[in-house]
Design an enzyme around this catalytic site. Structure first.
Site, PDB file in Angstrom:
ATOM      1  N   SER A  50       0.841  -1.199   0.000  1.00 31.97           N
ATOM      2  CA  SER A  50       0.000   0.000   0.000  1.00 31.97           C
ATOM      3  C   SER A  50       0.879   1.253   0.000  1.00 31.97           C
ATOM      4  CB  SER A  50      -0.961  -0.037   1.184  1.00 31.97           C
ATOM      5  OG  SER A  50      -2.069   0.806   0.960  1.00 31.97           O
ATOM      6  N   ASP A 174      -5.225  -4.122  -2.710  1.00 37.46           N
ATOM      7  CA  ASP A 174      -4.247  -3.769  -1.684  1.00 37.46           C
ATOM      8  C   ASP A 174      -3.775  -5.008  -0.915  1.00 37.46           C
ATOM      9  OD1 ASP A 174      -3.064  -2.811   0.793  1.00 37.46           O
ATOM     10  OD2 ASP A 174      -3.997  -0.875   0.386  1.00 37.46           O
TER      11      ASP A 174
END
Length: 292
Positions: A50, A174
């Site tokens: 991320s 993610d």
């Protein structure tokens, strides 16, 4: 901040810097990098998830100048750039696409601009891996070759916040869902020491969520924290794991970019103090709950 080199801390090589996710809280990783540089702790490889993949790519691009460059970049970060559009725009996006609130166009532009035209893993100065999750298999995917921008966008595609990324035949989200602090992936790349730069350090919680976007990130953070603690304890039986404390607890959500300077300064102070009190004696967890 003091940039004077103090006593070095020696770690078995290769040393992996593992950068976790956490939205705007990723600013704290800049302060951690400054504290590490003062102790001559440098990465041989970098793995991120991320926002950690955003910071990690820039670290792998230019390791020596990364703290200074990243600090300047973070001071240019705003919610409007990273998560564009107010409530009405979010509602339109949700109605149109049904699976996310924000486009990833702003983040894509930041990545392209700050990487200064470098858009392939092979052109980075250090080995780098971005971790995403495959929506079809539910398994973590380590992206470490080929085009760089789509890999970072995939690693940053927070479910419900950003759209998934279709990359090399995979539907990717993610990596924080199952590997927010990708320690296992760093070991798979050959790391003999792990330094963890975690935005959501165990014991640190953002404020109680007030919006849908805040709620998505808040509850995801709780699950991510448990994963990070378990993975760090597991890895510590094999290698030294240095788990930096980051910034003190503060009521800041991962969507709030108004505290960058404070996050950097506090993470620097906390990490600097922590590093001054440790001695590496072998495998073990040097950080939260560790006995090393």
């Amino acid at each position: 901040m003091n940039n004077v080199l103090v006593d070095e801390i020696e770690l078995p090589k290769p040393v992996a810097f593992v950068l976790g996710g956490g939205g705007s809280l990723g600013a704290g990783q800049v302060g951690m990098l400054r504290a590490l540089a003062e102790r001559a702790i440098e990465p041989d490889l970098v793995v991120g998830t991320s926002v950690g993949s955003v910071n990690g790519a820039l670290l792998a691009l230019d390791p020596q100048n990364a703290p200074t460059r990243l600090e300047a970049i973070w001071h240019r970060m705003t919610r409007a750039r990273v998560f564009p559009g107010g409530p009405l725009a979010q509602l339109r996006t949700l109605r149109q696409h049904r699976n996310h609130l924000f486009p990833n166009t702003g983040l894509a532009e930041i990545i392209r601009t700050e990487l200064e035209g470098v858009d392939d893993f092979a052109h980075l100065s250090l080995p780098f891996g971005a971790v995403a999750v495959d929506a079809l298999t539910g398994k973590a995917v380590l992206l470490n070759s080929g085009p760089l921008t789509p890999a970072i966008l995939a690693s940053s595609a927070i479910p419900g916040i950003y759209p998934p990324v279709f990359h090399e035949g995979h539907v990717l989200y993610d990596g924080g869902v199952i590997a927010n602090v990708p320690i296992r992936q760093a070991l798979a790349l050959g790391a003999k020491s792990v330094v963890i730069l975690d935005c959501a350090f165990p014991g640190h919680l953002p404020r109680v969520p007030e919006t849908l976007a805040d709620a998505v990130l808040f509850w995801a953070t709780l699950g991510m924290r448990n994963q990070a603690e378990l993975e760090s304890e597991r890895a510590a039986s094999e290698v030294p794991v240095v788990y930096l404390p980051g910034a003190p607890v503060k009521a800041v959500t991962p969507l709030d970019f108004g505290h960058t300077a404070e996050l950097i300064a506090n993470a620097y102070d906390g990490s600097r103090e922590f590093l001054s009190g440790i001695t590496i004696t072998g495998p073990g967890l040097y950080g939260p709950g560790g006995s090393a």
